[in-house]
Motif scaffolding. Structure first.
Motif, PDB file in Angstrom:
ATOM      1  N   LEU A 138      50.893  30.482  45.447  1.00  0.00           N
ATOM      2  CA  LEU A 138      50.832  31.222  44.186  1.00  0.00           C
ATOM      3  C   LEU A 138      51.874  30.774  43.160  1.00  0.00           C
ATOM      4  CD1 LEU A 138      50.100  34.829  45.445  1.00  0.00           C
ATOM      5  CD2 LEU A 138      48.515  33.079  44.674  1.00  0.00           C
ATOM      6  N   PHE A 139      52.940  30.105  43.640  1.00  0.00           N
ATOM      7  CA  PHE A 139      54.024  29.744  42.724  1.00  0.00           C
ATOM      8  C   PHE A 139      53.546  28.968  41.501  1.00  0.00           C
ATOM      9  CE2 PHE A 139      57.583  26.833  41.604  1.00  0.00           C
ATOM     10  CZ  PHE A 139      58.396  27.801  41.026  1.00  0.00           C
ATOM     11  N   PRO A 140      52.688  27.947  41.672  1.00  0.00           N
ATOM     12  CA  PRO A 140      52.230  27.207  40.489  1.00  0.00           C
ATOM     13  C   PRO A 140      51.560  28.112  39.457  1.00  0.00           C
ATOM     14  CG  PRO A 140      51.545  26.087  42.495  1.00  0.00           C
ATOM     15  CD  PRO A 140      52.137  27.387  42.914  1.00  0.00           C
ATOM     16  N   ILE A 141      50.896  29.172  39.929  1.00  0.00           N
ATOM     17  CA  ILE A 141      50.230  30.064  38.981  1.00  0.00           C
ATOM     18  C   ILE A 141      51.264  30.847  38.169  1.00  0.00           C
ATOM     19  CG2 ILE A 141      48.684  32.056  38.803  1.00  0.00           C
ATOM     20  CD1 ILE A 141      47.063  30.884  41.043  1.00  0.00           C
ATOM     21  N   VAL A 142      52.383  31.193  38.825  1.00  0.00           N
ATOM     22  CA  VAL A 142      53.470  31.860  38.101  1.00  0.00           C
ATOM     23  C   VAL A 142      54.014  30.936  37.014  1.00  0.00           C
ATOM     24  CG1 VAL A 142      55.767  32.856  38.331  1.00  0.00           C
ATOM     25  CG2 VAL A 142      54.049  33.257  40.115  1.00  0.00           C
ATOM     26  N   VAL A 143      54.191  29.666  37.381  1.00  0.00           N
ATOM     27  CA  VAL A 143      54.670  28.692  36.401  1.00  0.00           C
ATOM     28  C   VAL A 143      53.683  28.600  35.238  1.00  0.00           C
ATOM     29  CG1 VAL A 143      55.230  26.261  36.030  1.00  0.00           C
ATOM     30  CG2 VAL A 143      55.905  27.391  38.151  1.00  0.00           C
ATOM     31  N   PHE A 186      44.334  28.786  28.276  1.00  0.00           N
ATOM     32  CA  PHE A 186      42.905  28.706  28.565  1.00  0.00           C
ATOM     33  C   PHE A 186      42.609  28.824  30.063  1.00  0.00           C
ATOM     34  CE2 PHE A 186      40.215  27.777  24.836  1.00  0.00           C
ATOM     35  CZ  PHE A 186      41.176  28.005  23.873  1.00  0.00           C
ATOM     36  N   SER A 187      43.516  28.276  30.879  1.00  0.00           N
ATOM     37  CA  SER A 187      43.326  28.403  32.327  1.00  0.00           C
ATOM     38  C   SER A 187      43.407  29.855  32.753  1.00  0.00           C
ATOM     39  CB  SER A 187      44.388  27.603  33.076  1.00  0.00           C
ATOM     40  OG  SER A 187      44.227  26.243  32.818  1.00  0.00           O
ATOM     41  N   LEU A 188      44.404  30.565  32.213  1.00  0.00           N
ATOM     42  CA  LEU A 188      44.550  31.979  32.566  1.00  0.00           C
ATOM     43  C   LEU A 188      43.333  32.767  32.093  1.00  0.00           C
ATOM     44  CD1 LEU A 188      48.326  32.788  32.041  1.00  0.00           C
ATOM     45  CD2 LEU A 188      47.063  32.504  34.175  1.00  0.00           C
ATOM     46  N   ALA A 189      42.857  32.424  30.900  1.00  0.00           N
ATOM     47  CA  ALA A 189      41.657  33.101  30.397  1.00  0.00           C
ATOM     48  C   ALA A 189      40.487  32.841  31.330  1.00  0.00           C
ATOM     49  CB  ALA A 189      41.328  32.613  28.989  1.00  0.00           C
ATOM     50  N   PHE A 190      40.439  31.616  31.820  1.00  0.00           N
ATOM     51  CA  PHE A 190      39.363  31.231  32.749  1.00  0.00           C
ATOM     52  C   PHE A 190      39.424  32.087  34.013  1.00  0.00           C
ATOM     53  CE2 PHE A 190      37.243  28.915  35.990  1.00  0.00           C
ATOM     54  CZ  PHE A 190      36.308  28.092  35.384  1.00  0.00           C
ATOM     55  N   ILE A 191      40.618  32.086  34.649  1.00  0.00           N
ATOM     56  CA  ILE A 191      40.776  32.836  35.906  1.00  0.00           C
ATOM     57  C   ILE A 191      40.549  34.322  35.661  1.00  0.00           C
ATOM     58  CG2 ILE A 191      42.398  33.439  37.744  1.00  0.00           C
ATOM     59  CD1 ILE A 191      43.724  30.689  37.243  1.00  0.00           C
ATOM     60  N   GLY A 192      41.104  34.818  34.550  1.00  0.00           N
ATOM     61  CA  GLY A 192      40.946  36.229  34.211  1.00  0.00           C
ATOM     62  C   GLY A 192      39.483  36.605  34.044  1.00  0.00           C
ATOM     63  N   THR A 193      38.732  35.725  33.391  1.00  0.00           N
ATOM     64  CA  THR A 193      37.306  36.008  33.180  1.00  0.00           C
ATOM     65  C   THR A 193      36.576  36.111  34.511  1.00  0.00           C
ATOM     66  OG1 THR A 193      37.424  34.749  31.138  1.00  0.00           O
ATOM     67  CG2 THR A 193      35.234  35.222  31.987  1.00  0.00           C
ATOM     68  N   VAL A 194      36.885  35.170  35.399  1.00  0.00           N
ATOM     69  CA  VAL A 194      36.227  35.202  36.710  1.00  0.00           C
ATOM     70  C   VAL A 194      36.553  36.517  37.424  1.00  0.00           C
ATOM     71  CG1 VAL A 194      36.128  34.156  39.001  1.00  0.00           C
ATOM     72  CG2 VAL A 194      36.148  32.700  36.980  1.00  0.00           C
ATOM     73  N   LEU A 195      37.847  36.882  37.431  1.00  0.00           N
ATOM     74  CA  LEU A 195      38.240  38.109  38.132  1.00  0.00           C
ATOM     75  C   LEU A 195      37.555  39.326  37.514  1.00  0.00           C
ATOM     76  CD1 LEU A 195      42.030  37.450  38.794  1.00  0.00           C
ATOM     77  CD2 LEU A 195      40.132  37.361  40.419  1.00  0.00           C
ATOM     78  N   LEU A 196      37.503  39.337  36.175  1.00  0.00           N
ATOM     79  CA  LEU A 196      36.874  40.458  35.474  1.00  0.00           C
ATOM     80  C   LEU A 196      35.390  40.533  35.813  1.00  0.00           C
ATOM     81  CD1 LEU A 196      38.236  42.357  33.416  1.00  0.00           C
ATOM     82  CD2 LEU A 196      36.956  41.145  31.638  1.00  0.00           C
ATOM     83  N   TRP A 197      34.774  39.381  35.859  1.00  0.00           N
ATOM     84  CA  TRP A 197      33.343  39.326  36.169  1.00  0.00           C
ATOM     85  C   TRP A 197      33.085  39.855  37.577  1.00  0.00           C
ATOM     86  CZ3 TRP A 197      29.692  37.103  39.373  1.00  0.00           C
ATOM     87  CH2 TRP A 197      28.379  37.055  38.873  1.00  0.00           C
ATOM     88  N   VAL A 198      33.935  39.418  38.517  1.00  0.00           N
ATOM     89  CA  VAL A 198      33.821  39.876  39.908  1.00  0.00           C
ATOM     90  C   VAL A 198      33.961  41.395  39.964  1.00  0.00           C
ATOM     91  CG1 VAL A 198      34.999  39.895  42.142  1.00  0.00           C
ATOM     92  CG2 VAL A 198      34.610  37.728  40.959  1.00  0.00           C
ATOM     93  N   PHE A 199      34.958  41.895  39.249  1.00  0.00           N
ATOM     94  CA  PHE A 199      35.222  43.331  39.232  1.00  0.00           C
ATOM     95  C   PHE A 199      34.019  44.085  38.648  1.00  0.00           C
ATOM     96  CE2 PHE A 199      37.001  47.090  37.072  1.00  0.00           C
ATOM     97  CZ  PHE A 199      37.516  47.735  38.178  1.00  0.00           C
ATOM     98  N   ALA A 200      33.508  43.576  37.518  1.00  0.00           N
ATOM     99  CA  ALA A 200      32.366  44.235  36.869  1.00  0.00           C
ATOM    100  C   ALA A 200      31.161  44.273  37.802  1.00  0.00           C
ATOM    101  CB  ALA A 200      32.008  43.493  35.577  1.00  0.00           C
ATOM    102  N   LEU A 201      30.954  43.185  38.520  1.00  0.00           N
ATOM    103  CA  LEU A 201      29.818  43.107  39.436  1.00  0.00           C
ATOM    104  C   LEU A 201      29.950  44.153  40.545  1.00  0.00           C
ATOM    105  CD1 LEU A 201      27.304  41.295  39.823  1.00  0.00           C
ATOM    106  CD2 LEU A 201      28.603  40.107  41.584  1.00  0.00           C
ATOM    107  N   GLU A 202      31.171  44.247  41.085  1.00  0.00           N
ATOM    108  CA  GLU A 202      31.409  45.219  42.164  1.00  0.00           C
ATOM    109  C   GLU A 202      31.112  46.635  41.673  1.00  0.00           C
ATOM    110  OE1 GLU A 202      33.113  45.064  45.310  1.00  0.00           O
ATOM    111  OE2 GLU A 202      33.694  42.947  45.439  1.00  0.00           O
ATOM    112  N   VAL A 203      31.589  46.945  40.472  1.00  0.00           N
ATOM    113  CA  VAL A 203      31.379  48.277  39.923  1.00  0.00           C
ATOM    114  C   VAL A 203      29.890  48.545  39.738  1.00  0.00           C
ATOM    115  CG1 VAL A 203      31.728  49.724  37.883  1.00  0.00           C
ATOM    116  CG2 VAL A 203      33.631  48.389  38.815  1.00  0.00           C
ATOM    117  N   LEU A 204      29.218  47.532  39.184  1.00  0.00           N
ATOM    118  CA  LEU A 204      27.784  47.661  38.929  1.00  0.00           C
ATOM    119  C   LEU A 204      27.020  47.939  40.212  1.00  0.00           C
ATOM    120  CD1 LEU A 204      26.676  47.062  36.025  1.00  0.00           C
ATOM    121  CD2 LEU A 204      25.572  45.079  37.053  1.00  0.00           C
ATOM    122  N   PHE A 205      27.360  47.174  41.251  1.00  0.00           N
ATOM    123  CA  PHE A 205      26.682  47.320  42.533  1.00  0.00           C
ATOM    124  C   PHE A 205      26.982  48.681  43.137  1.00  0.00           C
ATOM    125  CE2 PHE A 205      25.383  42.971  42.741  1.00  0.00           C
ATOM    126  CZ  PHE A 205      24.354  42.970  43.661  1.00  0.00           C
TER     127      PHE A 205
END
Lengths: 285, 266, 345
Positions: free
Chosen positions: B18-23, B235-254
């Protein structure tokens, strides 16, 4: 009776059609052009001369060797690290805690971002050289040996490792957590040392996770374009980068070389599939 | 092994991952970060402004990209469902060979077939189109869908469906009221994997879409290539954030669709 | 409730024959057990009757109406699986109501039937529990209620008690048998447990290696097994004594016994342990107690003579010790004679 027999084929049909179309379109076109049948560029008829030509090129041979080296080293390291991490996770007292989710984060991070992460760690302005400098182990920015864009492919390998190790961990952990701990204890009870018990009892049981993980990671590292393009050395190039270079060349006559390289990659992947299917039929306990 | 030692090693390993992500997070808010400082020397949100600024068009690309990958995930799961069921429940001639063929795109390099597909798509007019990109994304996504769903069907077994049948439920009703709710966790996992694979796809999109079909991966790539650490971090963080948000939204929907208590396998 | 008649059913999976030439009948309201060792094809047969597996040949009649072409959901033969298979995503109430919901029974009528059924299986108060909150016995009762709620023409039970612990098994057997009698539910029970079959059935069909070897009442099957194979399968311990019949007399190492209406030839006599009596012997007695197995209600002995070993089940009023000299008498009127087959073991 008849319709009952046809049912599974009908259920598979949509997937088979889509995949069959794409794979055959991909491979057949590549095969045709690699054999020199490319009417748009005024090339007609079939011959093996492009294959013979690339096999004689030192560029191609270096690329082939480099691709093998990068893929092999990165996937072996990823699997070994994966086994190690999976064992740690299984032995961790709180099994379903946060660490079980955190380690999987790299699985959803694309390779391009993984490249960025490795760059921010290891490039000459990365965190690692800074740390070493602060600790007084190097004295200038340029003193740090270049670990990215390097001929040894360390940057490429580390990128694949960062992506691959959690994947291997996940695969191994899924099987490891279902292995009866009694088996390990039985081996100890029968007089095996801890290491021996691990290597002779646990490791063979993990084969169904280890072999597919290795093959998958190897195949990906062998055939992916983004990572070596972004963080690899300019020479030697990996096969995908080499193929792409030929493909986008303004000289259409270069195209058959690109396709020949592609066909070589496809052949390697067929070999991997063959190993996989052999393995699958054997490991069915 | 000593428990504390195990935990320590585990935390070190996970920290290392996880360290590289903190950087990366530090870079995303750094104005400048000169050598050899360990922390950025100035704070900036330049990249975030760039991301959210309507004139740069980054957000519409992100939305477009999410839509494209959601569509790919949906098609992947829809096609994989019957196929995975066939592989899990039926025995038929040529099953092994078909299974290997279906999973083969996991191993066949997309780079190698992409160029052939590209040539082919140009001929039939699918190159540089939205649908062309969607279709070629199916190639790396379907094997994941099949692999995950086959495992789920195998774990479920076909007898619970038989139980529903003898109690008077026809094929369709059995599927709707028994099978689908029970495999919903697997559906989520398969959708997530397909979405992630599609969303991350650079080479295929770039080659088949020819730059006309702009996904977020394609916005991100030049930043990483060009070396603007700040922008690429954002942009990378936006990318990862979008994926996580999408996953979360899907779980809620289901979870809404499949009521509470339905997550229990036998 | 339907009378069930099965005619000439056969099924093979590929080259492997599962069952062949199956014929039997179940009278309306009765319970028939399909008894046989594992792998005999019992579950396949049950699935064929339920409509989940198509037979290769043969026909099944419910009240003289052929049903092989009727799909499972329309057949009304409800199968209760060994592991109950409650729908994990539904409450007890939803589970029991499932069949009714599928049949489109209106809500108020549905809830009335569900309440009735839960009452019948003593599961009132569990309506809103999920299956994972229930014990094995409770799950079983819900599964029964769910099956009975749709008023099946035939109830099919696949090893219903084998997942329960022994004490619970006993009470669930009684409970189920009681319920079946009360509702006069035509039932086919699959089991590999001969005691269960003897205790629960009106009739038993013994299924070995994919074909039916005997159909009869529990007494018939126990006392007059049609073949050595069937006899083998019923009862735990048995004595086999070889001998020869000549002119209506069976001679064997235990002595000569009348065997009227039996053709001359080599025979094996099967003697159940309860038909071997022992009594206190003296120095002159031939038999010695070789070992003693105390089983509470009765005591099993192995008694030996120079040339013979017999198993004997005696009551517990007097207990002999290992090495005691005893007298042995065999009630040969209860013995069964089977023509000797070569290489039978």
């Amino acid at each position: 009776m008849k319709s009952e027999k046809l049912r599974p084929y009908l259920m598979l049909a949509p997937v088979l059609l889509v995949e069959g179309w794409l794979i055959f379109a991909g491979i057949c076109t590549a095969l045709k052009q690699s054999l020199g049948h490319f009417p748009v560029a005024g090339l007609n008829g079939y011959s093996l001369k492009y294959y013979i030509a690339i096999l004689k090129k030192p560029d191609f041979l270096r690329s082939l060797a480099f691709s093998f080296y990068v893929a092999f080293v990165s996937s072996v390291l990823a699997v070994v690290l994966g086994i190690f991490l999976a064992v740690l996770l299984v032995h961790s007292p709180r099994k379903e805690n946060l660490s079980n989710y955190l380690y999987r984060l790299p699985i959803i991070v694309p390779h391009t971002i993984a490249v960025l992460l490795v760059l921010s760690m290891l490039s000459s302005s990365g965190i690692l050289p800074r740390l070493l400098y602060v600790l007084g182990m190097t004295d200038a920015e340029c003193a740090f040996p270049s670990l990215v864009f390097d001929k040894a492919g360390i940057g490429v390998i580390l990128t694949y490792l960062w992506k691959g190790a959690p994947f291997a961990t996940f695969m191994v952990y899924t099987i490891l957590k279902n292995i009866n701990p009694g088996l390990f204890e039985a081996a100890l009870n029968l007089g095996a040392s801890k290491w021996k018990a691990f290597f002779s009892v646990v490791l063979p049981l993990l084969k169904p996770a280890i072999i597919p993980s290795f093959l998958f990671l190897f195949a990906y590292a062998f055939g992916s374009w983004e990572v070596p393009y972004l963080i690899g050395p300019t020479y030697p190039r990996t096969l995908p980068v080499l193929a792409y270079t030929y493909y986008v060349s303004p000289e259409l006559s270069e195209r058959p070389y690109a396709m020949a390289v592609n066909i070589v990659m496809v052949a390697v992947s067929f070999l991997l599939i063959y190993i996989y299917s052999k393995q699958m039929t054997r490991a069915r306990w | 092994m000593e428990r504390r030692f195990v935990n320590l090693l585990l935390y070190v390993a996970i920290g290392g991952i996880l360290f590289p992500i903190v950087v990366l997070m530090l870079w995303a808010f750094a104005r400048e970060w000169p050598w050899p400082h360990l922390f950025p020397t100035g704070f900036s949100v330049r990249g975030w402004i760039h991301l959210f600024n309507p004139t740069t068009g980054a957000l519409p690309v992100l939305l477009y990209s999410v839509m494209l990958s959601s569509l790919v995930a949906f098609i992947t799961v829809t096609l994989s469902l019957p196929a995975a069921r066939a592989l899990a429940f039926y025995d038929f001639r040529g099953k092994r060979a078909l299974e290997i063929f279906i999973l083969s795109p996991m191993v066949i390099p997309t780079t190698a077939v992409a160029m052939g597909i590209h040539v082919n798509f140009i001929r039939i007019g699918l190159a540089d189109t939205f649908w062309g990109v969607v279709i070629c994304h199916l190639l790396p996504c379907i094997p994941y869908g099949i692999k995950i769903l086959t495992g789920v069907f195998e774990a479920l077994g076909d007898r619970i469906e038989q139980q529903a049948r003898v109690l008077g439920a026809g094929r369709l009703k059995t599927y709707l009221y028994v099978t689908l709710p029970l495999i919903s966790p697997g559906l989520i996992t398969a959708s997530i994997m397909a979405f992630v694979v599609s969303f991350s796809q650079y080479f295929l999109t770039f080659l088949i879409g020819g730059g006309r079909v702009m996904t977020f991966s394609m916005l991100l790539f030049p930043f990483i290539q060009g070396g603007d650490r700040h922008l690429s971090a954002v942009f990378s963080l936006a990318f990862i954030g979008t994926v996580l948000l999408w996953v979360f939204a899907l779980e809620v929907l289901f979870r809404r669709w499949v009521k509470k208590g339905q997550y229990f396998y036998m | 409730m339907a009378e069930v008649r099965v005619e000439n059913l056969s099924k093979a999976f590929g080259a492997e024959k599962i069952i062949s030439g199956i014929n039997f009948e179940v009278a309306s309201g009765q319970l028939l057990s399909l008894l046989g060792p594992s792998g005999a094809g019992k579950t396949t047969l049950l699935k064929i009757i339920a409509g989940l597996v198509r037979p290769d040949t043969g026909e099944i009649y419910f009240d003289d109406v052929p049903v092989v072409k009727v799909p499972p959901e329309k057949r009304g033969a409800v199968l209760v699986f060994q592991d109950y298979l409650l729908f994990p995503h539904m409450t007890v109430e939803q589970n029991v109501a499932f069949g009714l919901t599928m049949a489109g029974v209106p809500r108020d009528k549905r809830s009335k039937i569900v309440a009735e059924m839960l009452d019948l299986v003593n599961m009132k108060g569990y309506e809103h529990k999920y299956p994972y909150e229930l014990s094995g016995g409770q799950k079983q009762r819900v599964a029964l209620a769910r099956a009975l709620a749709v008023k099946p023409r035939v109830l099919l039970l696949d090893e219903p008690f084998s997942n329960l612990d022994p004490r619970l098994r006993e009470s669930m057997r009684e409970f189920t048998r009681d319920l079946q009698r009360r509702m006069e539910m035509t039932t086919i029970l699959v089991t590999h447990d001969w005691e269960e079959a003897l205790m629960m059935s009106d009739r038993i069909a013994v299924l070995i290696n994919g074909s039916i070897k005997q159909v009869g009442t529990p007494e018939e099957v126990y006392f007059r097994p049609a073949s050595l194979e069937v006899a083998e399968f019923l009862g735990e311990k048995k004595n086999y004594v070889e001998g020869r019949v000549k002119d209506g007399v069976f001679s064997c190492p235990l002595g000569n016994f009348p065997a009227p209406q039996t053709a001359d030839g080599d025979y094996t006599a099967l003697i159940r342990p309860e038909h071997v009596k022992i009594s206190q012997g003296g120095e002159t007695s031939d038999w010695t107690i070789y070992d003693v197995r105390f089983a509470g209600g009765c005591v099993y002995y192995r008694v030996v003579r120079k040339d013979l070993t017999l198993v004997c089940a005696a009551n517990n009023t007097e207990i002999y010790r290992q090495g005691d000299k005893v007298n042995v008498s065999v009630d040969f009127s209860k013995a069964m004679l089977f023509e000797k087959k070569k290489n039978f073991d």
